[in-house]
Design an enzyme around this catalytic site. Structure first.
Site, PDB file in Angstrom:
ATOM      1  N   GLU A 142      18.786  18.537  20.054  1.00 21.78           N
ATOM      2  CA  GLU A 142      18.951  17.189  20.575  1.00 21.78           C
ATOM      3  C   GLU A 142      20.341  17.052  21.199  1.00 21.78           C
ATOM      4  O   GLU A 142      21.308  17.518  20.606  1.00 21.78           O
ATOM      5  CB  GLU A 142      18.798  16.135  19.477  1.00 21.78           C
ATOM      6  N   GLY A 276      25.930  15.002  11.593  1.00 19.66           N
ATOM      7  CA  GLY A 276      25.706  14.952  10.157  1.00 19.66           C
ATOM      8  C   GLY A 276      24.446  15.715   9.782  1.00 19.66           C
ATOM      9  O   GLY A 276      24.437  16.504   8.838  1.00 19.66           O
ATOM     10  N   MET A 278      20.070  16.682  11.457  1.00 18.66           N
ATOM     11  CA  MET A 278      19.151  16.644  12.593  1.00 18.66           C
ATOM     12  C   MET A 278      17.704  16.700  12.111  1.00 18.66           C
ATOM     13  O   MET A 278      17.346  17.573  11.320  1.00 18.66           O
ATOM     14  CB  MET A 278      19.452  17.814  13.538  1.00 18.66           C
ATOM     15  N   GLU A 279      16.903  15.770  12.644  1.00 19.77           N
ATOM     16  CA  GLU A 279      15.548  15.535  12.137  1.00 19.77           C
ATOM     17  C   GLU A 279      14.479  16.471  12.680  1.00 19.77           C
ATOM     18  O   GLU A 279      13.350  16.026  12.927  1.00 19.77           O
ATOM     19  CB  GLU A 279      15.161  14.093  12.449  1.00 19.77           C
ATOM     20  N   ASN A 280      14.753  17.771  12.866  1.00 24.82           N
ATOM     21  CA  ASN A 280      13.705  18.693  13.299  1.00 24.82           C
ATOM     22  C   ASN A 280      12.519  18.558  12.350  1.00 24.82           C
ATOM     23  O   ASN A 280      12.690  18.641  11.130  1.00 24.82           O
ATOM     24  CB  ASN A 280      14.211  20.134  13.231  1.00 24.82           C
ATOM     25  N   HIS A 312      17.760   8.937   5.993  1.00 22.27           N
ATOM     26  CA  HIS A 312      17.722   8.700   7.442  1.00 22.27           C
ATOM     27  C   HIS A 312      16.860   9.755   8.153  1.00 22.27           C
ATOM     28  O   HIS A 312      15.980   9.428   8.940  1.00 22.27           O
ATOM     29  CB  HIS A 312      19.165   8.728   7.964  1.00 22.27           C
ATOM     30  N   GLU A 313      17.101  11.008   7.834  1.00 19.22           N
ATOM     31  CA  GLU A 313      16.361  12.068   8.535  1.00 19.22           C
ATOM     32  C   GLU A 313      14.891  12.045   8.150  1.00 19.22           C
ATOM     33  O   GLU A 313      14.022  12.262   8.992  1.00 19.22           O
ATOM     34  CB  GLU A 313      16.982  13.440   8.253  1.00 19.22           C
ATOM     35  N   HIS A 316      13.002   9.619  10.156  1.00 11.41           N
ATOM     36  CA  HIS A 316      12.717  10.103  11.514  1.00 11.41           C
ATOM     37  C   HIS A 316      11.416  10.896  11.611  1.00 11.41           C
ATOM     38  O   HIS A 316      10.901  11.078  12.713  1.00 11.41           O
ATOM     39  CB  HIS A 316      13.820  11.064  11.967  1.00 11.41           C
ATOM     40  N   GLU A 335      16.993   5.927  16.544  1.00 15.41           N
ATOM     41  CA  GLU A 335      18.164   5.908  15.664  1.00 15.41           C
ATOM     42  C   GLU A 335      18.377   4.578  14.943  1.00 15.41           C
ATOM     43  O   GLU A 335      18.790   4.552  13.780  1.00 15.41           O
ATOM     44  CB  GLU A 335      19.417   6.311  16.445  1.00 15.41           C
TER      45      GLU A 335
END
Ligand code: BES
Ligand code: ZN
Length: 859
Positions: A142, A276, A278-280, A312-313, A316, A335
């Site tokens: 991203e 911080g 990443m939502e893969n 948070h992730e 997502h 986001e």
């Protein structure tokens, strides 16, 4: 109504957008990374649809070599040649003859590098206990860096499924978005071939592959198997993340009314990581501080950070992964929602953390940017990759989440939830735009959501709502106008649909009123003589309130009638009005003294934030008087708490104790606290089991603040031998807290010489920029090493480092000029915002600087 000109569209014909005559359906990708040469080789078969006959295919590729190209259908095979356009980050594939419309398979063989820039397919390194260096290969795509790992249609709307194969050394772990389907020895000696199951259709920026000597915890059932993955020896730091990971994933499946869309979740700690986390899908990557934590020694704030990021992730996986914005102008749909959902889940998990209360600090941070002329609307035009990068700021995250919370509280929590669930169901496996969200929320609630929300999403800035008693004294006169921290006298006629939650005390008792202010001005009758009134009950509104002097006085005399969050709002709003020049500093200081009895953590954060700002603008000569004032205000609160936790103290009180100590021992320059801090630190060094986890970080910053060269050596050593990511971070950043120029120069040097990871170096530099002993030295250092920094630091961090220029009050002109000449890679409005913040500080000092000292001494 709001200005339509601000309703941004992206330019689909922009030179950065791919033509849509050919689109991908499915990628089959095989990659062979070489962890010693830092290169990789790859091959892909992409099922494509040719929508209109063409002899060229245009797709994204960057820093790749393309060796072979062909397209196939049935027995037909057409050879092609690749032409690379590095500037547009594209490959143009030319074929010997035109391809008919219909389905084809595109075959490409390519090679690339495992770079050290923390984007694309990159390398990350760590040392084991014996000092041996190990390399891992991992990805960060991203916003637009999948193109560095494989040629692809690298735009969020071009969703496809992915069937990934990794060919790696026998002893290495290989992870991707989906489960391992098969693993067998490779024909390449010493290697194995790991084949992953096919993913759901998703955007390119969510693809991930991670290779290295990783270890995984046993899976826990979170509706799907969930594991924490880390480099060897860190399993003891994984249980906390596993717990919030499983909790939040289940919570979201339930809230959204949709099962988790993947087939497993790995939460993976990567030694070098630009952001911080990443939502893969199914392979969420984190920097170590955001995932691995020792529950027994970490402070509550450090634990909260891990809970936030994990939650948070996970949010997502639906918001972002299952349903994705059409284009980067709509990134707030990812986001802001993930941030909002993160709060909901953490608040459910540990209600006593009062997560929505502390969110007020984030809301205020968003307002600090949104009060600038150089702010932008939440949704905003994006064309280039650099534009996309500039979208990941407090406006997207914190303002976005704030307006969602405001809407949720206005609509009702369950109505809101139903609308969200409907939106996700309707757009699952697809892409959506802001308007689709309003459709869904209007369908579930039958309320005019769009009209209200468009004024918040498509307009820059926010209103300040002014309140005064109405002429008959039995109501309130209320008006709105845009809030500017640096008013320039020009007319602004923007209006918002402002949901007002009023609580007032009249001679007939307490009344509550909920309404939407749409006009510039209105009068609200309250059926009784108003004693006091509060406009933003619960603190959910994204606006500031400016009470007239009479109302303000009556409120400050009734602080006991306010919730902590409302007291926070009062302090925060009054402070903002002070910075904007709407109210004199002397009034704020007078008000601050009413808070010596305050016991709420967040209210203290607002107060101390203001005093830290004053510490930045005050002259060296007057700084002792400011420190004395800080002791006068915060001292009594600390005295009530004492050094020792009391049996009834909740977690927030224990954190407050640490916050008060940290501030008194540094900006408050309290000698007694500094002495005691040294004693305690020594005692806890000898006997770590005695340490208070919420005070320990304060001791480190105080000892640095008052420390000498020997202490510097000691802390630097501690940084290198830290047992947890949090401890490492504490000691590292303490190296920017010393007050000896020579030591601070060593810290600056460390940020370039490889001793500090590039994921941290820019933030360390920012801390030195904010240190009033070395700020101008740090500025000189940055200017003279600018090229090296732009080359070494990850893309996202440079603008963050520059945040620190707000402290350079004596160099405003020079700073402005520098950035006029060095705009490279600092996209969007970020630099304009930093410069405007500097201008505000300069103005504030000019207006209040001389009076500050007089007020402090006179008070
Ligand atoms: N998607 C982002 C990370 C990201 C953004 C990577 C832009 C690359 C470019 C991720 O979901 C995120 O928001 N991470 C936050 C942490 C979160 C708790 C606010 C971060 O990295 O700071
Ligand atoms: Zn996010």
């Amino acid at each position: 109504m709001f200005d339509q000109e601000n309703a941004p569209l992206s330019d689909v014909s922009s030179e950065y957008r791919l033509p849509k005559n050919v689109t991908p359906r499915r990628y089959e990708i095989r990659l062979i990374p070489d962890l010693t040469q830092f290169t990789f080789a790859g091959e892909e078969n992409v099922s494509i649809v040719v929508n209109a006959p063409t002899s060229d295919i245009v797709l994204n590729a960057l820093e790749l070599e393309i060796d072979r190209v062909s397209v196939e259908r049935g027995k037909t095979s057409i050879a092609g040649k690749a032409e690379l356009d590095a500037k547009k980050e594209r490959a143009i594939l030319h074929f010997d003859r035109a391809l008919d419309a219909g389905e084809w398979t595109l075959h490409i063989a390519f090679r690339g590098i495992l770079n050290d820039k923390l984007h694309g397919f990159y390398r990350s390194q760590y040392q084991d206990a014996a000092g041996k260096t190990h390399t891992v290969a991992t990805t960060q795509f991203e916003s637009t860096d999948a193109r560095r790992a494989f040629p692809c249609w690298d735009e969020p709307e071009l969703k496809a499924s992915y069937k990934i194969t990794l060919v790696v050394d026998q002893n290495l772990a290989a992870i991707s978005n989906a489960r391992v389907e098969s693993e067998k020895p490779s024909t390449i000696k010493g290697k194995k071939e790991v084949v992953f199951a096919e993913t759901m259709v998703m955007s390119t920026y969510l693809v991930a592959f991670i290779v290295g000597e990783f270890e995984a915890t046993a899976p826990v059932d979170a509706g799907t198997p969930l594991r924490v993955v880390h480099v060897p020896g860190k399993e003891n730091l994984s249980p906390f993340a596993k717990e919030i990971g499983a909790f939040s994933l289940k919570y979201f499946a339930n809230y959204y009314g949709l099962p988790y869309p993947g087939d497993k979740v790995d939460l993976i700690a990567i030694p070098d990581f630009a952001s911080g986390a990443m939502e893969n899908l199914g392979a969420i990557t984190f920097r170590e501080t955001a995932l691995l934590v020792d529950e027994n020694t970490a402070s509550r704030a450090e634990l909260e950070r891990v809970a936030d990021v994990v939650s948070h992730e996970n949010a997502h996986m639906w918001f972002g992964d299952l349903v994705t914005m059409k284009w980067w102008n709509g990134i707030w749909l990812n986001e802001a929602f993930a941030t909002f959902m993160e709060m909901l889940a953490v608040d459910k998990w540990k209600p006593h953390w009062r997560r929505w209360d502390s969110f007020s600090v984030s809301r205020a941070a968003a307002m600090a940017v949104d009060g600038l002329k150089s702010t932008r609307s939440i949704e905003f035009t994006v064309n280039s990759p650099e534009d996309a990068r500039a979208m990941f700021d407090v406006l997207t995250y914190e303002k976005g989440a704030s307006v969602l919370r405001m809407l949720e509280q206005y609509m009702g929590e369950e109505e809101f939830r139903k609308g969200i669930a409907g939106y996700l169901k309707k757009h699952e496996y697809g892409n959506a735009e802001t308007t689709d969200l309003w459709d869904a929320l209007e369908a579930s609630s039958h309320q005019p959501v769009r009209k209200m929300m468009d004024s918040w999403i498509f307009q820059p800035g926010f209103p300040i709502v002014r309140a005064e008693p109405s002429a008959d004294g039995k109501g309130l006169k209320i008006s709105q106008r845009r809030f500017f921290l640096l008013p320039d006298g020009t007319q602004n006629d923007q209006l918002w649909h402002v949901p007002l939650m009023i609580r007032a005390k009249t001679d007939r008792g307490v009344v509550n009123q909920k309404m939407v202010l749409t006009e510039r001005e209105t009068t609200v009758p309250l059926e009784g003589k108003v004693e006091w009134a509060l406009l933003n009950e619960g603190g959910h509104g994204f606006y500031r309130v400016n009470y007239n002097p009479a109302l303000l006085q009556s409120i400050t005399q009734n602080l006991g009638a306010l919730q902590p969050i409302e007291r926070f709002g009062l302090v925060s709003d009054t402070w903002a009005a002070t910075v904007a020049g709407l109210s004199p500093l002397s009034e704020f200081l007078k008000m601050a003294r009413l808070f010596t009895g305050e016991s709420d953590l967040n209210v203290w954060r607002a107060l101390l934030g203001a005093f830290n700002y004053l510490d930045m603008i005050v002259s060296d000569e007057d700084r002792p008087a400011l420190a004395a004032e800080i002791r006068r205000i915060a001292g009594p609160a600390f005295a009530r708490l004492g050094w020792e936790p009391k049996p009834g103290d909740d977690e927030l009180t224990r954190q407050l104790r640490g916050v008060l100590i940290a501030n008194l021992g540094t900006v408050g320059d309290d000698r007694e606290i500094q002495n005691k801090a040294r004693q305690l630190y020594a005692r806890w060094e000898d006997n770590p089991s005695l340490a208070d986890r919420d005070i320990a970080p304060a001791l480190v910053s105080i000892l640095a603040y008052s420390g000498d060269a020997a202490r510097y050596e000691e802390f630097k050593q501690k940084f290198k031998s830290a047992r947890t990511p949090q401890e490492e971070q504490r000691y590292l950043f303490s190296l920017a807290n010393f007050r000896d120029k020579a030591l601070l120069h060593r810290t600056m040097q460390m940020s370039l010489d490889g001793e500090v990871r590039t994921q941290n170096a820019p933030y360390l530099m920012m801390s030195v920029l904010m240190n009033n002993v070395a700020r101008y030295d740090a500025w000189d250092f940055i200017r003279s090493h600018w090229d090296e920094m732009t080359r070494k630091y990850p893309d996202n961090a440079l603008p963050r480092m520059c945040e620190g220029v707000v402290s350079l009050l004596d160099k405003q002109e020079e700073v402005t000029k520098f950035f006029q000449e060095h705009r490279v890679r600092l996209g969007g409005k970020i630099i304009d915002q930093h410069l405007e913040r500097l201008a505000i500080a300069v103005n504030f000092r000019r207006r209040e600087g001389a009076k500050l000292a007089a007020t402090l001494k006179g008070g």
